[in-house]
Design an enzyme around this catalytic site. Structure first.
Site, short mmCIF file in Angstrom:
data_model
loop_
_atom_site.label_atom_id
_atom_site.label_comp_id
_atom_site.label_asym_id
_atom_site.label_seq_id
_atom_site.Cartn_x
_atom_site.Cartn_y
_atom_site.Cartn_z
N CYS A 74 6.16 17.38 -32.57
CA CYS A 74 5.32 16.92 -33.69
C CYS A 74 4.01 17.68 -33.69
O CYS A 74 3.21 17.59 -32.74
CB CYS A 74 5.15 15.41 -33.56
SG CYS A 74 3.57 14.74 -33.96
N CYS A 77 0.64 15.94 -33.45
CA CYS A 77 0.35 15.39 -32.13
C CYS A 77 -0.48 16.38 -31.31
O CYS A 77 -1.31 15.99 -30.50
CB CYS A 77 1.64 15.08 -31.38
SG CYS A 77 2.64 13.83 -32.20
#
Lengths: 173, 624
Positions: A74, A77
């Site tokens: 991700c 993130c």
């Protein structure tokens, strides 16, 4: 008798239309913001390293816990990671990471490259546990106190401002 | 430019509509039985203006005039021309314009086709219908204007939601609208009938054709929506009891009840007030459905955007409609002493109405209950298929029996029912059910009863067609198709097979009697999307027959969306239904395979059902 029927019908109609009116002001989109103020439900998370289980009781030891949902795949993130690293230096708060639908080897590499802010690290390989937290996308973070009350939710990557916000909350109480 | 033209035409329509209302009141004051020539002329002008207004918007979509916010938000230059056109009503504002077109055209047609009915009744209908038109025109102009312009003009549009880019969905709204917006005309007529005391048989005759035609279109509209859901949503089902589907079904129940009660009113001059209530209920439910769907209270593909002011407007409009109709009903209602013999056609038609009301209330409760609990207690719950299936299915069985017997019974007083014949048919139905379970598969008790009752309806309707000297083909076809519909749904439900597994390129998997092989994957570029197309070969091990299905994963550019297109092979016996989806960070693809027997017959049954309606319309037009 007829009068009673008429009055009942009118009240019923007013009731239905009233409910419609009330519903108009509510958003029907599923919004986990509404969870703020609620207690955390029963949870059981599996530790990232071994098969030990992390439960509600483990949260009670810390005055504050930030539950952070993340994955190595991700991109956002990565953006929020420096904020987590900084937060991990605070004494009042511990960070619990939930590794979401990820491969162990990739997750470990991610932490090796960017640093490990997590006091505890758990995994949710199929994403089912996260649903219990009302998570539908990552990154997402939930701030709870030692009574397991949800104080704040952060949908999307944590920003500098969010970080200051958290610091303010944990240091004022 | 088009923005000004559109707005001008909208304002012109408002002026014409107001003028019709004004002239109609003037006409009511005259004692003679003539309707002013000017009213006809303005009505024609009104319909023409609103049509031109609509085609102006269609034109804007065709030439991709992004100076209109509506076109900018819902279209794109790369979209195929067909979807550019259908995009006109694929959004809230444009579809409202379609609403008004149907309101207006029905108003005009009702005016010119009912010349043998009294002036006051016709004029009052016209006034009420035009008040509705006016309400919607104001809504369009001030709240949902499709001609609002944007500056600076964007170079490119945002595109139409890909799952709406589909031929079935292009015709779904117009069909459905003729159905439930069409019901406005008998809402207006029912109000006018109560106001002018024009009741009974003649009233029934004046609205019967309108009820039939709107019912037939509503049936087709629901069908097309259902077919779309079947192949587009990729779940393999065709009815999900989704609140939005329910919203289209509710007026359908009321219409079906009305269709039948009008027969009684026409023949026996009874059930007048009941028919009036059904007329009012049908359109009220249509507007309620629109409110639920458009206000954003319910979330679905039909919720175009959340705008509370839109909801407030429709809700105020709905409240006004409801209270006006309740007020008129309460003040004018006279208790009637309808004598109905329990063994007569009237009773059976009333039974049909009770069943319809039962379905209506069940579906209404299921649809509204989550909204109520959310508003009152903040509890988000959803009422799903188990509720509807367990409440509705057992009742359908009894309903089918009554539906089979009803048409055999005479008006006023039936002498006797021929139980011997009925017994023979029921034995026949049980035999058919026995053959199915013996040769194919046994199923639950309730499924047995569903099959028996539907076969009972089918056989007795066919026998009816042969026995009577003067047969009503429309009725035979509709009842017969309804029996078939339930029969095929029952079989489809019991014999469907579903398999879920993962496959990667080149891999073969054997499941039960089938071998699945993912032979090839290719990437293809289309005008407005690219697609990963899978080639999956299914070999039937018992017959050695091989079939290739090509499910797609589509990546649309505008707006960026991923959709999964099912690949469906249809024949007269079964559908093979296969969807493929990618699994994140893996070479495997998730395959969902379904074998659905007799699927096409479900669609054919519904087409026949509405065909029965169209036949009835023609028959009725001939008789009058």
């Amino acid at each position: 008798m007829q009068k009673i029927i008429k009055i009942t019908i009118i009240f019923l109609l007013i009731f239905i239309l009233g409910i419609f009116f009330l519903s108009l002001n509510k958003s029907s989109n599923y919004n986990t913001e509404s969870l703020v103020g609620n207690k955390l439900g029963e949870i059981e998370l599996v530790s990232f390293q071994d098969d030990s289980i992390f439960t509600n009781d483990d949260f009670k030891k810390n005055s504050f816990t930030l539950i952070n949902f993340w994955a190595s795949w991700c991109a956002p993130c990565r953006i929020e990671h420096p904020q987590l690293m900084e937060l991990s230096k605070e004494n009042n708060i511990k960070i619990l990471g939930v590794n979401f639908k990820d491969k162990k080897i990739n997750a470990l590499k991610f932490l090796k490259d960017l640093g490990d802010p997590y006091e505890y690290l758990t995994r949710d390989s199929n994403g089912k546990q996260s649903v219990n937290f009302g998570i539908y996308g990552i990154p997402e973070s939930i701030l709870i106190d030692n009574k397991l009350t949800i104080i704040k939710k952060f949908v999307g990557p944590l920003t500098k401002q969010d970080l200051n916000n958290i610091k303010e909350i944990i240091n004022n109480l | 430019m088009l923005s000004n033209t559109g707005n001008f035409l909208l304002i012109l329509s408002i002026l014409f509509t107001s003028f019709i209302i004004y002239q109609s009141f003037a006409c009511l004051k005259k004692t003679n039985d003539m309707i002013f020539k000017s009213i006809y002329k303005i009505s024609l002008l009104q319909s023409t203006t609103i049509l031109i207004c609509f085609f102006t918007l269609v034109g804007a979509f065709m030439v991709s005039d992004f100076s209109l916010i509506n076109v900018y938000q819902n279209s794109h230059t790369l979209k195929p021309i067909f979807y550019k056109i259908s995009g006109t009503w694929g959004n809230h504002e444009g579809s409202l314009l379609l609403w008004v077109i149907i309101l207006t055209i029905f108003s005009f047609l009702f005016l010119i086709t009912n010349k043998n009915h009294p002036k006051n009744y016709r004029i009052n209908t016209l006034i009420i219908q035009n008040i509705l038109i006016l309400g919607f025109l104001f809504f369009i102009l001030f709240n949902s204007n499709p001609f609002s312009s944007i500056s600076p003009i964007p170079k490119e549009g945002l595109g139409l939601n890909p799952i709406l880019q589909d031929p079935a969905l292009a015709i779904h709204p117009p069909l459905l609208y003729v159905g439930f917006v069409g019901s406005s005309i008998y809402f207006s007529a029912a109000m006018a009938s109560v106001i002018t005391n024009y009741s009974g048989k003649f009233f029934a005759q004046s609205i019967k054709s309108w009820v039939i035609i709107s019912w037939s279109f509503q049936t087709l509209g629901i069908l097309v929506g259902s077919i779309w859901a079947y192949y587009e949503l990729g779940w393999g089902g065709f009815w999900f009891w989704d609140p939005v589907e329910n919203a289209s079904l509710l007026p359908w129940f009321a219409m079906t009840a009305l269709l039948h009660s009008l027969l009684v009113l026409e023949k026996r001059n009874i059930l007048y007030f009941w028919s009036i209530i059904l007329c009012l209920l049908t359109f009220t439910l249509s507007v309620t459905g629109t409110f639920l769907v458009r206000s954003g209270i319910l979330n679905s593909v039909h919720t175009f955007a959340n705008d509370p002011s839109r909801g407030i407007y429709i809700l105020s409009f709905l409240s006004l409609m409801i209270f006006a109709s309740v007020y008129i009903l309460f003040t004018k209602y006279k208790p009637t002493n309808d004598q109905i013999n329990s063994n007569s056609k009237e009773t059976f038609i009333l039974i049909n109405n009770w069943f319809m009301m039962f379905y209506l209330i069940t579906v209404l409760l299921g649809t509204l209950y989550p909204i109520f609990t959310d508003a009152i207690s903040n509890n988000k719950i959803s009422v799903g298929p188990p509720f509807y299936n367990s409440v509705i299915i057992p009742v359908v069985i009894i309903f089918l029996f009554f539906m089979a017997i009803g048409p055999k019974v005479r008006w006023i007083k039936n002498e006797f029912l021929n139980f011997k014949d009925l017994l023979k048919i029921i034995v026949g139905a049980i035999a058919v059910n026995f053959i199915i379970t013996y040769f194919f598969k046994s199923y639950s008790l309730i499924s047995n009863l569903i099959i028996i009752s539907s076969v009972f309806l089918i056989i007795s309707t066919i026998l009816d067609a042969f026995k009577r000297p003067k047969i009503n083909f429309a009725r035979i076809i509709s009842h017969f198709s309804f029996g078939f519909l339930i029969f095929f749904i029952g079989l489809n439900h019991n014999f469907s097979i579903e398999k879920d597994f993962n496959l990667k390129l080149g891999e073969t998997k054997k499941i039960d009697n089938y071998n699945f092989e993912l032979k090839d994957l290719k990437l293809q570029q289309y005008d407005n999307y690219k697609a990963v197309i899978g080639k999956i070969q299914i070999s039937d091990l018992s017959t050695n027959k091989k079939r290739t299905l090509n499910p797609e994963i589509r990546i649309y550019d505008n707006p960026q969306t991923l959709t999964y297109e099912a690949s469906i092979k249809t024949n007269f016996f079964r559908d093979y239904y296969l969807t493929m989806s990618n699994i994140d960070r893996s070479d495997y693809y998730n395959i969902k395979f379904q074998e659905k027997p007799l699927m096409i017959w479900i669609w054919i049954s519904v087409v026949m059902l509405s065909f029965g309606g169209f036949l009835s319309f023609i028959r009725n037009a001939k008789n009058n």
